[in-house]
Design a protein around this motif. Sequence first.
Motif, mmCIF file in Angstrom:
data_model
loop_
_atom_site.group_PDB
_atom_site.id
_atom_site.type_symbol
_atom_site.label_atom_id
_atom_site.label_comp_id
_atom_site.label_asym_id
_atom_site.label_seq_id
_atom_site.Cartn_x
_atom_site.Cartn_y
_atom_site.Cartn_z
ATOM 1 N N SER A 206 0.829 -1.208 0.000
ATOM 2 C CA SER A 206 0.000 0.000 0.000
ATOM 3 C C SER A 206 0.858 1.251 0.000
ATOM 4 O O SER A 206 0.548 2.241 -0.679
ATOM 5 C CB SER A 206 -0.923 0.001 1.218
ATOM 6 O OG SER A 206 -1.855 -1.055 1.152
ATOM 7 N N VAL A 207 1.946 1.223 0.775
ATOM 8 C CA VAL A 207 2.864 2.365 0.793
ATOM 9 C C VAL A 207 3.436 2.592 -0.603
ATOM 10 O O VAL A 207 3.477 3.729 -1.107
ATOM 11 C CB VAL A 207 3.994 2.136 1.814
ATOM 12 C CG1 VAL A 207 5.038 3.245 1.705
ATOM 13 C CG2 VAL A 207 3.431 2.082 3.229
ATOM 14 N N ALA A 208 3.875 1.513 -1.244
ATOM 15 C CA ALA A 208 4.450 1.630 -2.582
ATOM 16 C C ALA A 208 3.426 2.167 -3.582
ATOM 17 O O ALA A 208 3.743 3.033 -4.410
ATOM 18 C CB ALA A 208 4.981 0.272 -3.039
ATOM 19 N N LEU A 209 2.192 1.679 -3.501
ATOM 20 C CA LEU A 209 1.158 2.136 -4.427
ATOM 21 C C LEU A 209 0.789 3.599 -4.179
ATOM 22 O O LEU A 209 0.508 4.344 -5.130
ATOM 23 C CB LEU A 209 -0.084 1.249 -4.297
ATOM 24 C CG LEU A 209 0.031 -0.154 -4.915
ATOM 25 C CD1 LEU A 209 -1.178 -0.999 -4.534
ATOM 26 C CD2 LEU A 209 0.172 -0.068 -6.428
ATOM 27 N N SER A 210 0.774 4.012 -2.909
ATOM 28 C CA SER A 210 0.459 5.418 -2.625
ATOM 29 C C SER A 210 1.538 6.330 -3.191
ATOM 30 O O SER A 210 1.239 7.388 -3.766
ATOM 31 C CB SER A 210 0.303 5.636 -1.121
ATOM 32 O OG SER A 210 1.545 5.573 -0.447
ATOM 33 N N LEU A 211 2.807 5.933 -3.043
ATOM 34 C CA LEU A 211 3.895 6.728 -3.607
ATOM 35 C C LEU A 211 3.834 6.725 -5.128
ATOM 36 O O LEU A 211 4.088 7.750 -5.778
ATOM 37 C CB LEU A 211 5.238 6.189 -3.128
ATOM 38 C CG LEU A 211 5.515 6.295 -1.623
ATOM 39 C CD1 LEU A 211 6.854 5.659 -1.278
ATOM 40 C CD2 LEU A 211 5.492 7.748 -1.175
ATOM 41 N N ALA A 212 3.484 5.569 -5.699
ATOM 42 C CA ALA A 212 3.389 5.465 -7.156
ATOM 43 C C ALA A 212 2.212 6.266 -7.704
ATOM 44 O O ALA A 212 2.155 6.554 -8.903
ATOM 45 C CB ALA A 212 3.256 4.003 -7.572
ATOM 46 N N THR A 213 1.277 6.617 -6.835
ATOM 47 C CA THR A 213 0.147 7.458 -7.247
ATOM 48 C C THR A 213 0.488 8.934 -7.124
ATOM 49 O O THR A 213 0.319 9.715 -8.070
ATOM 50 C CB THR A 213 -1.094 7.144 -6.395
ATOM 51 O OG1 THR A 213 -1.439 5.771 -6.543
ATOM 52 C CG2 THR A 213 -2.272 8.012 -6.819
ATOM 53 N N ILE A 214 0.974 9.339 -5.957
ATOM 54 C CA ILE A 214 1.158 10.751 -5.666
ATOM 55 C C ILE A 214 2.393 11.335 -6.350
ATOM 56 O O ILE A 214 2.323 12.395 -6.985
ATOM 57 C CB ILE A 214 1.247 10.975 -4.145
ATOM 58 C CG1 ILE A 214 -0.052 10.521 -3.462
ATOM 59 C CG2 ILE A 214 1.503 12.449 -3.842
ATOM 60 C CD1 ILE A 214 -1.267 11.295 -3.883
ATOM 61 N N LEU A 215 3.544 10.656 -6.241
ATOM 62 C CA LEU A 215 4.785 11.236 -6.750
ATOM 63 C C LEU A 215 4.750 11.475 -8.265
ATOM 64 O O LEU A 215 5.084 12.579 -8.723
ATOM 65 C CB LEU A 215 5.974 10.361 -6.359
ATOM 66 C CG LEU A 215 6.283 10.307 -4.851
ATOM 67 C CD1 LEU A 215 7.482 9.412 -4.581
ATOM 68 C CD2 LEU A 215 6.526 11.697 -4.293
ATOM 69 N N PRO A 216 4.355 10.478 -9.092
ATOM 70 C CA PRO A 216 4.284 10.769 -10.531
ATOM 71 C C PRO A 216 3.268 11.855 -10.873
ATOM 72 O O PRO A 216 3.489 12.653 -11.789
ATOM 73 C CB PRO A 216 3.875 9.420 -11.150
ATOM 74 C CG PRO A 216 4.279 8.402 -10.146
ATOM 75 C CD PRO A 216 4.071 9.057 -8.816
ATOM 76 N N LEU A 217 2.153 11.887 -10.117
ATOM 77 C CA LEU A 217 1.126 12.889 -10.401
ATOM 78 C C LEU A 217 1.651 14.298 -10.127
ATOM 79 O O LEU A 217 1.499 15.213 -10.953
ATOM 80 C CB LEU A 217 -0.113 12.604 -9.555
ATOM 81 C CG LEU A 217 -1.298 13.554 -9.746
ATOM 82 C CD1 LEU A 217 -1.793 13.497 -11.188
ATOM 83 C CD2 LEU A 217 -2.425 13.204 -8.781
ATOM 84 N N ILE A 218 2.285 14.489 -8.956
ATOM 85 C CA ILE A 218 2.825 15.809 -8.625
ATOM 86 C C ILE A 218 3.923 16.198 -9.618
ATOM 87 O O ILE A 218 3.986 17.345 -10.081
ATOM 88 C CB ILE A 218 3.377 15.812 -7.184
ATOM 89 C CG1 ILE A 218 2.235 15.559 -6.169
ATOM 90 C CG2 ILE A 218 4.069 17.132 -6.877
ATOM 91 C CD1 ILE A 218 1.228 16.671 -6.089
#
Length: 701
Positions: A206-218
């Motif tokens: 879940s941590v990895a998926l949250s980072l993979a969602t937020i970081l590329p988007l920002i």
Amino acid sequence: MTEVATRRAGLREWAGVALLALPTVLLGLDVTVLYLVLPSMAAALDPSATQTLWIMDAYGFFIAGFLITMGTLGDRIGRRRLLMIGVTAFAAVSVFAAFAPSAGLLILARALLGIAGATLMPSTLSLISNMFGDARQRAVAIGIWATMFALGMAAGPIVGGALVDAFWWGAAFLLAVPIAVVVLVAAPALLPEYAEPGAGALDPASVALSLATILPLIYAIKHTAADGLGFGTVALAVLAVIAGIAFVRRQRRLASPLLDVTLFGNRAFSAALAVLLIVLVGVGGTMYLVTLYLQLVENRTPLVAGLWMGPPAVAMFAAAIGAPLIARRIPPGTVMAVTLGISVLGYALLALADAGDPVQVVTGFAFVYLGLGAVAALGTDMVVGAAPPTKSGSAAALSETVQELGIAVGVAVLGSLTTALYRAGVSTPANVEPAVEAQLTESLGGALSVADRVPAEVVRAAQDTFVTGVNIAAVIAGVAIVVAAVLCLTTLRHVRPLGADECWAARLPSTHTGGCMNDEDRSIDGRKARGNKRRAEIIEATLAVVTRDGAAGVTHRTVATQAGITTSLTTYYFATLDDLLIAALSSVADVYTARIRGIIDGSGDKLRGLAELIADSAGVGRERALAERELSTLAARRPALAPVARRWREHVADLAATLTDDPDAGAALVAASDGLCTAILVDNAPADTDYVHRILARALG
């Protein structure tokens, strides 16, 4: 409400807010402190253009990426503990940044500061939620909290410039050290500790998926603002969407999700987040454009431009403190809508401003900031208040993530729009060198860099073109704020004034709501009924699991499977395993209690009534009785269950007191009844009323 929930905060809690204001101001300072530090830092470290961009952006980039993870981590390990760990790390990395010998190491330090900062934002906000049970006081405290971050951002250029003048560029980072010392010394005395009991470990996927969602988007948003839309940014945005979908699906399956997505089922929670997002898009983009206006059009230095931003900061502070006070009598949704209406007036002033109108521009932005103050205080309070106490850390993190995303989107959208309008509208004189023409048409900053090589009227025309772009951006932002105001009036109209009871509408002169029930109340009442039905289904499923697998077999997942619902929904109604077991044990204990009270209050043979209750499993149902015995055994190992498990013996003792004045005989009756229950339920002894009656009579003497 319980006494704990309505307890008003005292001097210690307000002193705690003052303490939490320190790291909050620090976080705001670090967003903007490099605005005046950058020239001297660049002279010392000689970064490339790309390195300079990352030095400026890495901090906010990693804060946004790690907020959700750190907010949930605080729920797990304790919010005060996370705050103290975070402020220690922030101070240590700040020292590293101050003495960084190269641009690459400074980028690393800024990234680590962002990760450390992500621990501070949700922990400070969730601690406020825990400290203030009274809704009125909590909203004021959150208003102070929200203002402190904006105050830090406004003071960043001023503080940075003063420290650079007095010392060197690295001194701007060392402010974190004394603040960390104060927090570490005072936090144990002023701040309570709170952690979700029985919470599971963080889920790495879940941590990895949250980072993979937020970081590329920002990153995609920031890259679009700087270089326009390209294949790389589109690919990153697609990756973020795919990761986001996978993240949500995983959270729905987990017993202890990183983010409880069922919170979005609360209308106030979702609507408040939407309003915060829209407002921060407008404010983020407008603040960026106003600072450029003051420096590039009005030729103010960054320090003077920072001072010009003082009045808007005061307006935000007044709104953030005043709005919660007004919302004690007027519904918060209405207060937010009215203040956003004032923000629309501010956007109108910006839309009509010309070059040479700094007072009008700053006044307009002050109105914009006033609306932000009210929304930041009341909207954040709605988000945090809608979540159960065990989830306030993750709710606070989600609120902060939305606001960070809003600022990034605002800068990208309104900044890119203004740049595009400038490039389309700027004109270049004839016979100008190609390099000079490229600078003129690239941006207003580029035009000013070649001001000594073109006529003055060309520069003034470029400034006017930029202001036209600001005017149009303000119109678009104003329309979005109108939408946010309508959203407040429609979707948040059911939210009561702060601290008001359920009958507040009935006391309005023009409202006739017999029995304190209007249409909205009835809608809320219906949702409560559906919620109670769902809770009952989950409790029945828990008892079935206990009977089948024993108490050790009870988890959120096994209960959800038995009930035919998602694990996240089970966790939404019963946040911890103890909550679930206590509810199940209470349900059977309540039935026993009602039967025994009926025996005590009745006029028949009380001893025989007790014998019938023990012998007749129909009193509670054999499976439910077996479940209670299993849960009672578990209570010896789980202190939270013990009070409920004692009910049986206490009520039998009350019954014994009506039959005999001899304490020893009463104790013998309690022991005999308990032993008979065990024999019948566990050892399959004969459930014969006459047999049980004889044993009880013998115990009574």
